[in-house]
Scaffold this active site. Structure first.
Site, PDB file in Angstrom:
ATOM      1  N   GLU A   1       0.993  -0.935  -0.180  1.00 15.56           N
ATOM      2  CA  GLU A   1       0.269   0.214   0.190  1.00 15.56           C
ATOM      3  C   GLU A   1       0.950   1.305   0.026  1.00 15.56           C
ATOM      4  OE1 GLU A   1      -4.047  -1.128   1.708  1.00 15.56           O
ATOM      5  OE2 GLU A   1      -2.437   0.344   3.072  1.00 15.56           O
ATOM      6  N   CYS A   2       0.729   2.040  -1.021  1.00 16.56           N
ATOM      7  CA  CYS A   2       1.514   3.657  -0.875  1.00 16.56           C
ATOM      8  C   CYS A   2       2.574   3.395  -0.882  1.00 16.56           C
ATOM      9  CB  CYS A   2       0.406   4.253   0.118  1.00 16.56           C
ATOM     10  SG  CYS A   2       0.859   5.861  -0.026  1.00 16.56           S
ATOM     11  N   GLY A   3       3.694   3.864   0.139  1.00 19.24           N
ATOM     12  CA  GLY A   3       5.044   3.302   0.429  1.00 19.24           C
ATOM     13  C   GLY A   3       5.627   1.727   0.147  1.00 19.24           C
TER      14      GLY A   3
END
Length: 441
Positions: free
Chosen positions: A331-333
């Site tokens: 997720e994201c990073g």
């Protein structure tokens, strides 16, 4: 629900809500009160400060992303485990998105739903009696949201306090706190908001200073007296069916300074469903434990640690071996680290895991912020194909090369406007920029 509650609101972000909330939480804990913090909306940083201040896990209560049943279930859990719940509003008290009644994501939704009185924190720097006009606007804007008291923040002098307080109290609103301007009380920030609790130097001492400030500047007995019992939803109106299911029985969870953004309620529901969370540290060059059956790379700040991640050979080899036979989700990073390349803020390019074909850049920044609705196009750790998930996106990185992997989901914003394909998948590996909060109901 057994606890009393109060909601800390303000006209906008940056008014001092978090400092006041943390100070109240620790000051009450010092008195031996079993107190719990909660955060309206999708903020994944403040619950860490709430936990550090109280010793009890924080929780997000998000009226948009969570179904009413899930929201009620989480609120009931928080209230059952505390004498008082202090809820910190995100942004301004009434700020949310256009949505159905009670589903805007605002702190005001929670105030209406559970009959919670609001304590209004006003940054009065640069004004005096005008503070009363702001307070009156809040007090009359929505009769279903009761402003029970006011805290005056960033006062310049005793005369400044007197002018503001007299004007506000003439409206019939009690002023229960007056905080002098103090640069040392400013909480450090970076591009996604506050520096996280886990990164804060001398965190305990900092939180104690916040509590000292509250004890010095607020009438804590008056604040407690404003709190009221949470309205109890019907017994059949709460449940956890819409919580995210555990992606596996043993979940290898990346956890260190580069990977930190996990919603407390998500991890808590995984554990309550019988899953075991096994942390490992990519920055310490650790691979995901081989006896786990799924790997989760959460969001965080990999752009600040890209050089170390690029040279973590054991982590890299372990991730490739794990992904060959077992699901991996980022997720994201975490999504950024699954890609081929990551360009940091200084324009330096670092090799990432290469388990997906995209490249991302933090140097060519573009803010992406808002609620997201996703319909999964394939089975992945978020759920089977066709599952609808609600979540939130907040990042400055952008994709600079898309690669050739298949999209993971069809995405829409919080109001249902299509945003097109999003996320990527290849074999057992999947990733998205949005943080999943709950299944859509």
């Amino acid at each position: 629900m057994s606890a009393r509650a109060i909601l800390i609101g303000a006209p906008r972000s940056g008014s001092g809500k978090t400092s006041v909330t943390i100070g109240i939480l620790r000051a009450l804990a010092r008195r031996g009160v079993r107190v719990r913090g909660a955060k309206s909306g999708p903020d994944y940083i403040d619950p860490g400060f709430h936990e550090a201040a109280t010793g009890l896990p924080g929780v997000n209560l998000d009226s948009w992303a969570m179904s009413p049943a899930l929201l009620n279930g989480l609120a009931s859990e928080a209230a059952a485990d505390a004498e008082i719940v202090v809820i910190e509003s995100a942004m301004g008290l009434f700020d949310g998105i256009p949505a159905g009644a009670g589903r805007t994501g605002s702190g005001a939704d929670l105030a209406r739903l559970y009959g919670i009185p609001s304590l209004l924190v006003l940054d009065v720097s640069g004004q005096s009696t005008t503070a009363a006009a702001v307070a009156k606007g809040f007090a009359t804007y929505d009769p279903a949201v009761r402003i029970a008291g006011v805290v005056l923040n960033r006062l310049g002098s005793e005369r400044h306090r007197r002018l503001c307080a007299e004007a506000v109290e003439a409206l019939g609103l009690p002023v229960v706190g007056a905080i002098l301007r103090d640069p040392e009380m400013t909480m450090p920030e970076r591009h996604l908001g506050l520096v996280q609790a886990s990164e804060h130097a001398n965190l305990a001492a900092f939180i104690d200073r916040m509590a000292d400030m509250v004890e010095r500047s607020l009438d804590l007995d008056a604040v407690m007296a404003l709190a009221t019992s949470l309205a109890r939803p019907p017994a059949d109106a709460h449940g956890f069916e819409d919580a995210l299911s555990p992606p596996g029985q043993r979940i290898a969870l990346a956890r260190d300074a580069a990977f930190t953004f996990v919603y407390p309620h998500v991890a808590a529901r995984w554990r309550m469903a019988g899953a075991e969370i096994v942390p490992f540290s990519p920055l310490a060059d650790e691979p995901p434990p081989a006896d786990c059956d799924v790997c989760w790379l959460p969001g965080g700040y990999p752009e600040l640690h890209a050089g170390r991640l690029a040279t973590a050979g054991t982590f890299r080899a372990g991730m490739a071996e794990f992904a060959a036979t077992k699901p991996v989700h980022g997720e994201c990073g975490g999504f950024m680290v699954l890609g081929e390349m990551l360009e940091d803020a200084d324009g330096r390019t670092h090799r990432m895991l290469g388990l997906l074909g995209h490249a991302t850049s933090f140097a060519r920044r573009k803010m992406n912020l808002g609620y997201r609705q996703a319909t999964l196009l394939a089975d992945c750790p978020l759920g089977p194909a066709g599952t609808r998930v609600r979540g939130h996106e907040f990042h400055y990185a952008r994709i600079t090369a898309t690669g050739s992997d298949a999209p993971l989901a069809e995405l829409a914003d919080g109001e249902g406007r299509p945003l097109g394909p999003s996320g990527l998948r290849r074999g057992n590996v999947s990733g998205t920029f949005f943080h999943a909060i709950a299944r859509s109901a």
